[in-house]
Design an enzyme around this catalytic site. Structure first.
Site, PDB file in Angstrom:
ATOM      1  N   GLY A 292      10.881  35.387  43.390  1.00  0.00           N
ATOM      2  CA  GLY A 292      10.211  34.932  42.171  1.00  0.00           C
ATOM      3  C   GLY A 292      11.177  34.456  41.108  1.00  0.00           C
ATOM      4  O   GLY A 292      12.163  33.753  41.367  1.00  0.00           O
ATOM      5  N   SER A 293      10.921  34.864  39.837  1.00  0.00           N
ATOM      6  CA  SER A 293      11.690  34.364  38.681  1.00  0.00           C
ATOM      7  C   SER A 293      13.138  34.822  38.683  1.00  0.00           C
ATOM      8  O   SER A 293      13.958  34.248  37.958  1.00  0.00           O
ATOM      9  CB  SER A 293      11.015  34.814  37.389  1.00  0.00           C
ATOM     10  OG  SER A 293       9.716  34.265  37.285  1.00  0.00           O
ATOM     11  N   THR A 294      13.459  35.844  39.476  1.00  0.00           N
ATOM     12  CA  THR A 294      14.852  36.311  39.482  1.00  0.00           C
ATOM     13  C   THR A 294      15.793  35.253  40.031  1.00  0.00           C
ATOM     14  O   THR A 294      17.010  35.335  39.818  1.00  0.00           O
ATOM     15  CB  THR A 294      14.983  37.595  40.324  1.00  0.00           C
ATOM     16  OG1 THR A 294      14.528  37.329  41.659  1.00  0.00           O
ATOM     17  CG2 THR A 294      14.166  38.721  39.730  1.00  0.00           C
TER      18      THR A 294
END
Length: 314
Positions: A292-294
């Site tokens: 995801g956003s990581t």
């Protein structure tokens, strides 16, 4: 006159008895010659069928080692107790002593024999310790014998369990590298002809038919020291954060080689009685994880680096 009559008949009866005895001796001599000359091969074959056996010579699996040659999986020789159901069934008085040594009940022995009474081979207990094997043979029970085998041993236990995997009771790979590289690791058994006594013990090696060929050794990119550190830290982190599971992979940034791969929860491949299938999965390989956003900072960093290089070249 009556006495003379009986006296004259006595030599005739004596001669008749002597003649019968001579004929008997002649018949025995003829029969011995016939057995030794004309039926020698037949009798030899019948004797061999009862005492001459072709037995397998087990071949051990190849060793699995880390990048430094330290063993991660090795094979150790063990003994398995087997029996001829037909012969053991006639020694029922010995069943209680045999059952006590093997940790079985008399009913369990009876059930195994009844199910395989039409065969000549049935395992009673696999992979027993040498001292127990000696005690079993000391009972001298007809039909009970030992079969040499190999058992897989994993020096690092659950630390490398998900990478190396394990084998089953027949030494066949079931998980991990043991399963994936089964063809290379598995050895080819040999065979030989032997003479066995009535207790099933080998008393003479007659000839070798084929020599056993051990499996190929295998060296992994895993470093057992890095593997242990990763295992220790992952286990502590899962426990500290009360997580259901966790995975960790350590790579060599230069070559991309896997130096360590660990998962939690784990299992001990040396303890077959405490294996739960839910722990076998190598989550680092089989599970799908969406970061995801990581991952966005890495994408932005790559874009900035590329943009900087473009401006410098301009």
């Amino acid at each position: 006159m009556s006495n003379d009559k009986y006296n004259t008949g006595y030599p005739l009866r004596l001669s008749f008895v002597k003649g019968v005895m001579l004929l008997g001796v002649a018949a025995l001599v003829w029969r011995m010659g016939d057995l030794n000359l004309n039926q020698r091969e037949f009798l030899q074959g019948q004797g061999d069928a009862r005492y001459l056996r072709t037995v397998a010579i087990p071949a051990h699996r190849g060793m699995i080692a880390d990048r430094n040659g330290e063993p991660l999986a090795i094979s150790t020789p063990v003994e398995s107790v087997w029996a001829n159901p037909q012969e053991l069934a006639q020694a029922r008085d010995s069943w209680p002593r045999l059952a006590r040594l093997l940790g079985m009940s008399v009913d369990e022995i009876e059930q195994q024999l009844v199910r395989r009474m039409d065969r000549e081979f049935v395992y009673l207990r696999r992979h027993v310790k040498p001292e127990l094997a000696e005690k079993v043979m000391a009972l001298r029970i007809p039909g009970v014998a030992l079969q040499p085998e190999y058992r897989r041993y994993y020096p690092m236990g659950e630390v490398v369990a998900h990478v190396v995997g394990f084998t089953n009771i027949d030494d066949t790979g079931q998980e991990g590298v043991e399963l994936m590289m089964e063809e290379r690791l598995r050895g080819t058994p040999g065979s030989k002809r032997v003479i066995k006594d009535r207790l099933g013990r080998i008393i003479e090696n007659v000839e070798s038919i084929s020599e056993p060929r051990p499996g190929d050794d295998l060296s992994l990119s895993i470093d057992r020291r890095v593997q242990y550190l990763a295992y220790r830290e992952l286990k502590a982190a899962v426990h500290r954060h009360h997580a259901k599971a966790g995975s960790a992979v350590v790579l060599d940034v230069t070559t991309g080689e896997v130096l360590a791969m660990v998962n939690q929860p784990a299992y001990n491949p040396n303890n077959r009685s405490d294996m739960a299938s839910s722990r076998f999965r190598n989550r680092a390989v089989t599970d799908v994880f969406e970061p995801g956003s990581t991952m966005k900072p890495f994408t932005i960093s790559a874009a900035l680096i590329r943009a900087g290089r473009t401006s410098l070249s301009a």
